[in-house]
Scaffold this motif. Structure first.
Motif, PDB file in Angstrom:
ATOM      1  N   SER A  63      73.106  99.710 -35.197  1.00 37.61           N
ATOM      2  CA  SER A  63      72.176 100.830 -35.320  1.00 37.61           C
ATOM      3  C   SER A  63      71.178 100.808 -34.176  1.00 37.61           C
ATOM      4  N   ASN A  83      83.432 107.958 -38.326  1.00 36.35           N
ATOM      5  CA  ASN A  83      82.392 107.445 -39.222  1.00 36.35           C
ATOM      6  C   ASN A  83      81.154 106.976 -38.472  1.00 36.35           C
ATOM      7  N   SER A  84      80.959 107.470 -37.262  1.00 39.96           N
ATOM      8  CA  SER A  84      79.797 107.115 -36.452  1.00 39.96           C
ATOM      9  C   SER A  84      78.992 108.375 -36.131  1.00 39.96           C
ATOM     10  N   ASP A  85      77.732 108.175 -35.762  1.00 42.67           N
ATOM     11  CA  ASP A  85      76.799 109.291 -35.573  1.00 42.67           C
ATOM     12  C   ASP A  85      76.792 109.856 -34.158  1.00 42.67           C
ATOM     13  N   VAL A  86      77.793 109.505 -33.346  1.00 41.78           N
ATOM     14  CA  VAL A  86      77.815 109.959 -31.956  1.00 41.78           C
ATOM     15  C   VAL A  86      79.195 110.446 -31.547  1.00 41.78           C
ATOM     16  N   LYS A 118      74.415 112.364 -29.490  1.00 44.28           N
ATOM     17  CA  LYS A 118      74.178 112.385 -30.929  1.00 44.28           C
ATOM     18  C   LYS A 118      74.859 113.598 -31.564  1.00 44.28           C
ATOM     19  N   LYS A 119      75.512 113.384 -32.706  1.00 46.81           N
ATOM     20  CA  LYS A 119      76.108 114.498 -33.432  1.00 46.81           C
ATOM     21  C   LYS A 119      75.027 115.400 -34.026  1.00 46.81           C
ATOM     22  N   ASP A 120      73.926 114.792 -34.423  1.00 50.14           N
ATOM     23  CA  ASP A 120      72.796 115.542 -34.971  1.00 50.14           C
ATOM     24  C   ASP A 120      71.578 115.272 -34.090  1.00 50.14           C
ATOM     25  N   GLN A 123      68.122 113.920 -35.459  1.00 47.89           N
ATOM     26  CA  GLN A 123      67.977 112.570 -36.011  1.00 47.89           C
ATOM     27  C   GLN A 123      67.734 111.555 -34.899  1.00 47.89           C
ATOM     28  N   ILE A 126      70.633 106.331 -35.159  1.00 49.01           N
ATOM     29  CA  ILE A 126      72.088 106.453 -35.155  1.00 49.01           C
ATOM     30  C   ILE A 126      72.706 105.147 -35.636  1.00 49.01           C
ATOM     31  N   THR A 127      73.846 105.267 -36.282  1.00 48.65           N
ATOM     32  CA  THR A 127      74.611 104.099 -36.716  1.00 48.65           C
ATOM     33  C   THR A 127      76.037 104.246 -36.216  1.00 48.65           C
TER      34      THR A 127
END
Length: 268
Positions: A63, A83-86, A118-120, A123, A126-127
């Motif tokens: 993270s 399953n990751s935030d990027v 970043k996908k979002d 935020q 990130i993880t």
């Protein structure tokens, strides 16, 4: 030896053997037992990762606080993109002041340096999660020879330009020339450019590069050579759904090159 695992918060202590003098600033695996497996590898941002041997992590994660939209990443386990935030990208072209990136469509192998988005964007945390039973490597992979060579680090590295090579680090969604000594933190990446170009004697490396993610729009299969280096070959082609196909077709094609990079090619 004393058993200690504060930086591997979910890693059973039986898999790690530390000396009592180990710094709290490191994710250090001093000894891998015969199983060469851990149940859950949790890396702490900013702390060096070191291991004498490769091993397998049943689960793995990392993270980071990331305020900017773009960053860099290099992890010792295989990244599970779904399953990751990027999103993860490779450098596929360099112009005077712009990098062209292509998005990876498959999971990122352990030790591979990438540029991330970043996908979002709203935020700041990130993880990144690893695939189940991921191999864990001891060193980042060596970059393929190209105009811009992307290097990853598992420990802090200081960058400073030399007479023959310029170093670039990311800050505020752009890459900047390391004209002064600059530190790159663990689990990041940087790229290098030669100070000369035999094909363009007047060329000089830019002081900064913006990021362009425009997809390659290809009008025919023959013109795919416009999108990749001449010394690379196509190793595999898949549809967006993951089905392997024998040739480029109309629409979106996920192309895996001989250097391991993946490109999204659109045939109109």
């Amino acid at each position: 030896y004393a058993t200690y695992a504060s930086k591997f918060t979910s890693l059973p202590s039986r898999y790690l053997v530390f000396t009592p003098n180990d710094s709290d600033n490191d994710n250090v695996v001093k000894n891998i037992l015969k199983t060469k497996t851990c149940s859950n590898l949790v890396l702490t941002d900013g702390y060096t990762f070191k291991s004498p041997l490769a091993f397998t992590a049943t689960a793995s994660s990392y993270s980071r606080t990331m305020s900017n939209e773009w960053g860099t990443l290099c992890l010792p386990f295989t990244i599970d993109l779904g399953n990751s935030d990027v999103e993860c990208y490779a450098i596929t072209a360099v112009s005077d002041k712009e990098l062209t990136l292509s998005e990876y469509a498959t999971n990122i192998e352990a030790g591979t340096p990438v540029i991330i988005r970043k996908k979002d964007a709203s935020q700041n945390e990130i993880t990144i999660r690893g695939i189940a039973n991921s191999p864990v490597c001891t060193q980042p992979t060596s970059p393929q020879t190209s105009d811009a060579n992307l290097f990853g680090v598992f420990e802090q590295q200081n960058l400073l330009n030399t007479a023959s090579q310029n170093y670039y680090f990311i800050a505020n969604n752009m890459f900047y020339n390391a004209a002064r000594e600059t530190s790159v933190a663990p689990y990041r990446a940087f790229f290098t450019l030669n100070t000369t170009n035999i094909n363009s004697p007047q060329w000089q490396p830019s002081q900064s590069f913006s990021i362009n993610t425009s997809e390659h729009s290809i009008t025919s299969a023959k013109s795919i050579t416009d999108a990749i280096a001449d010394n690379l070959t196509i190793k595999a082609i898949h549809t967006p759904a993951g089905t392997k196909i024998n040739r480029l077709t109309k629409g979106i094609n996920i192309v895996t090159l001989s250097n391991g990079r993946t490109m999204k090619i659109t045939i109109k």
